[in-house]
Design an enzyme around this catalytic site. Sequence first.
Site, PDB file in Angstrom:
ATOM      1  N   GLU A 169       0.827  -1.210   0.000  1.00  0.00           N
ATOM      2  CA  GLU A 169       0.000   0.000   0.000  1.00  0.00           C
ATOM      3  C   GLU A 169       0.866   1.268   0.000  1.00  0.00           C
ATOM      4  O   GLU A 169       0.423   2.336   0.422  1.00  0.00           O
ATOM      5  CB  GLU A 169      -0.953   0.012   1.212  1.00  0.00           C
ATOM      6  CG  GLU A 169      -1.892  -1.171   1.320  1.00  0.00           C
ATOM      7  CD  GLU A 169      -2.964  -1.237   0.210  1.00  0.00           C
ATOM      8  OE1 GLU A 169      -3.008  -0.334  -0.649  1.00  0.00           O
ATOM      9  OE2 GLU A 169      -3.737  -2.210   0.220  1.00  0.00           O
TER      10      GLU A 169
ATOM     11  N   HIS B 223      -2.807   1.322   8.647  1.00  0.00           N
ATOM     12  CA  HIS B 223      -3.857   0.581   7.934  1.00  0.00           C
ATOM     13  C   HIS B 223      -4.062  -0.767   8.620  1.00  0.00           C
ATOM     14  O   HIS B 223      -3.095  -1.470   8.906  1.00  0.00           O
ATOM     15  CB  HIS B 223      -3.436   0.364   6.478  1.00  0.00           C
ATOM     16  CG  HIS B 223      -4.304  -0.611   5.744  1.00  0.00           C
ATOM     17  ND1 HIS B 223      -5.661  -0.432   5.589  1.00  0.00           N
ATOM     18  CD2 HIS B 223      -4.021  -1.791   5.118  1.00  0.00           C
ATOM     19  CE1 HIS B 223      -6.167  -1.444   4.892  1.00  0.00           C
ATOM     20  NE2 HIS B 223      -5.191  -2.282   4.606  1.00  0.00           N
TER      21      HIS B 223
ATOM     22  N   HIS C 225      -7.224  -4.200   9.201  1.00  0.00           N
ATOM     23  CA  HIS C 225      -8.476  -4.829   8.757  1.00  0.00           C
ATOM     24  C   HIS C 225      -9.405  -5.033   9.960  1.00  0.00           C
ATOM     25  O   HIS C 225      -9.446  -6.124  10.535  1.00  0.00           O
ATOM     26  CB  HIS C 225      -8.186  -6.169   8.084  1.00  0.00           C
ATOM     27  CG  HIS C 225      -7.372  -6.053   6.825  1.00  0.00           C
ATOM     28  ND1 HIS C 225      -6.973  -7.143   6.081  1.00  0.00           N
ATOM     29  CD2 HIS C 225      -6.893  -4.952   6.161  1.00  0.00           C
ATOM     30  CE1 HIS C 225      -6.289  -6.727   5.016  1.00  0.00           C
ATOM     31  NE2 HIS C 225      -6.217  -5.403   5.051  1.00  0.00           N
TER      32      HIS C 225
ATOM     33  N   HIS D 263     -12.796  -3.795   3.044  1.00  0.00           N
ATOM     34  CA  HIS D 263     -11.353  -4.032   3.193  1.00  0.00           C
ATOM     35  C   HIS D 263     -10.793  -3.623   4.565  1.00  0.00           C
ATOM     36  O   HIS D 263     -10.229  -4.455   5.258  1.00  0.00           O
ATOM     37  CB  HIS D 263     -10.588  -3.315   2.068  1.00  0.00           C
ATOM     38  CG  HIS D 263      -9.115  -3.568   2.074  1.00  0.00           C
ATOM     39  ND1 HIS D 263      -8.371  -3.745   0.941  1.00  0.00           N
ATOM     40  CD2 HIS D 263      -8.223  -3.658   3.097  1.00  0.00           C
ATOM     41  CE1 HIS D 263      -7.099  -3.947   1.260  1.00  0.00           C
ATOM     42  NE2 HIS D 263      -6.989  -3.898   2.573  1.00  0.00           N
TER      43      HIS D 263
HETATM   44  O1  2HA Z   1      -0.394  -5.214   3.991  1.00  0.00           O
HETATM   45  O2  2HA Z   1      -3.372  -5.017   4.220  1.00  0.00           O
HETATM   46  O3  2HA Z   1      -4.073  -3.919   1.938  1.00  0.00           O
HETATM   47  C1  2HA Z   1      -1.385  -5.986   3.435  1.00  0.00           C
HETATM   48  C2  2HA Z   1      -2.645  -5.224   3.275  1.00  0.00           C
HETATM   49  C3  2HA Z   1      -2.959  -4.744   1.930  1.00  0.00           C
HETATM   50 ZN    ZN Z   2      -5.312  -4.170   3.685  1.00  0.00          ZN
END
Ligand code: 2HA
Ligand code: ZN
Length: 272
Positions: free
Chosen positions: A123, A146, A148, A218
């Site tokens: 990313e 970032h 999930h 995502h």
């Molecule tokens: O690093 O989360 O979006 C892996 C991820 C890609």
């Molecule tokens: Zn991701």
Amino acid sequence: MKVIKIQNRAVRKLLKEMAEVAGFLWQRGWAERNAGNISVNITGLADEKNLFTEDHPFFKLETEYPDLSGKVFLISITGSHMRDLARKPKRNVLLIRLNEKGNGYWMALAGKDNPTGTSPTSELPTHLGIHQMIAQNGGNEKTVLHTHVTELIALTQIKEYCNEKKLNRLFWTMHPETAIFVPDGVGFVPYSTPGSQDIADETLKALENHKVALWEKHGVFAIAPGPLEAFDLIDILAKSAKIFFLVRSAGYDPQGLTDEQLKILKALADKF
Ligand code: 2HA
Ligand code: ZN
């Protein structure tokens, strides 16, 4: 590849904080396999000029980031697992320094080679785009995180909630803390391919007026001065979503806070 030994105390402290947050992400169940990535702008803390020499490997970027000229970042390695970053941060992050034009970077390891690879997170376009936007706006956010978040991703699987206004109303009315600590709410990013320039561009739009961007189906991107503060923003939102799903799973419709109650909380948020 060449290793840069991190000696600066402030940078070592940041690396420790990145590891702490990585551990939280793993424990929360928000970091399956190699999910998630983090970057921290350490320009001004590290000895930029002497850290990188011409014999470090250099990589060209597809996009130009002129405002990131000469800037230095700690960034998670592609394929690295958050549970590993928590235990061995130096092995799971890289140091990069952008060139004068901001269209390429020198790279160095912070510790031993990572078997999953030696390039920055997939990313990278989103991370650099965000850091560039922060630099342009003179923001104090140094961290881009970032992850999930299961509860937040689940919300975006409901068509009705793929809507910024509806999402933010839900977050703010499910838990008073959210209205106080995430008063700008989240920006919604419609589904796009992970790692693409498209998703990077859409994320920048979403972050113009928010500290958190929610990627449909995502995960989330949060910006904050430090890793722990970025984690806190996401954690509060997750709490709101969790309360919503718990009440729904029990077979009830959540009452939510009233408009009047929200108004008072928003006034409080302005004081923080
Ligand atoms: O690093 O989360 O979006 C892996 C991820 C890609
Ligand atoms: Zn991701």
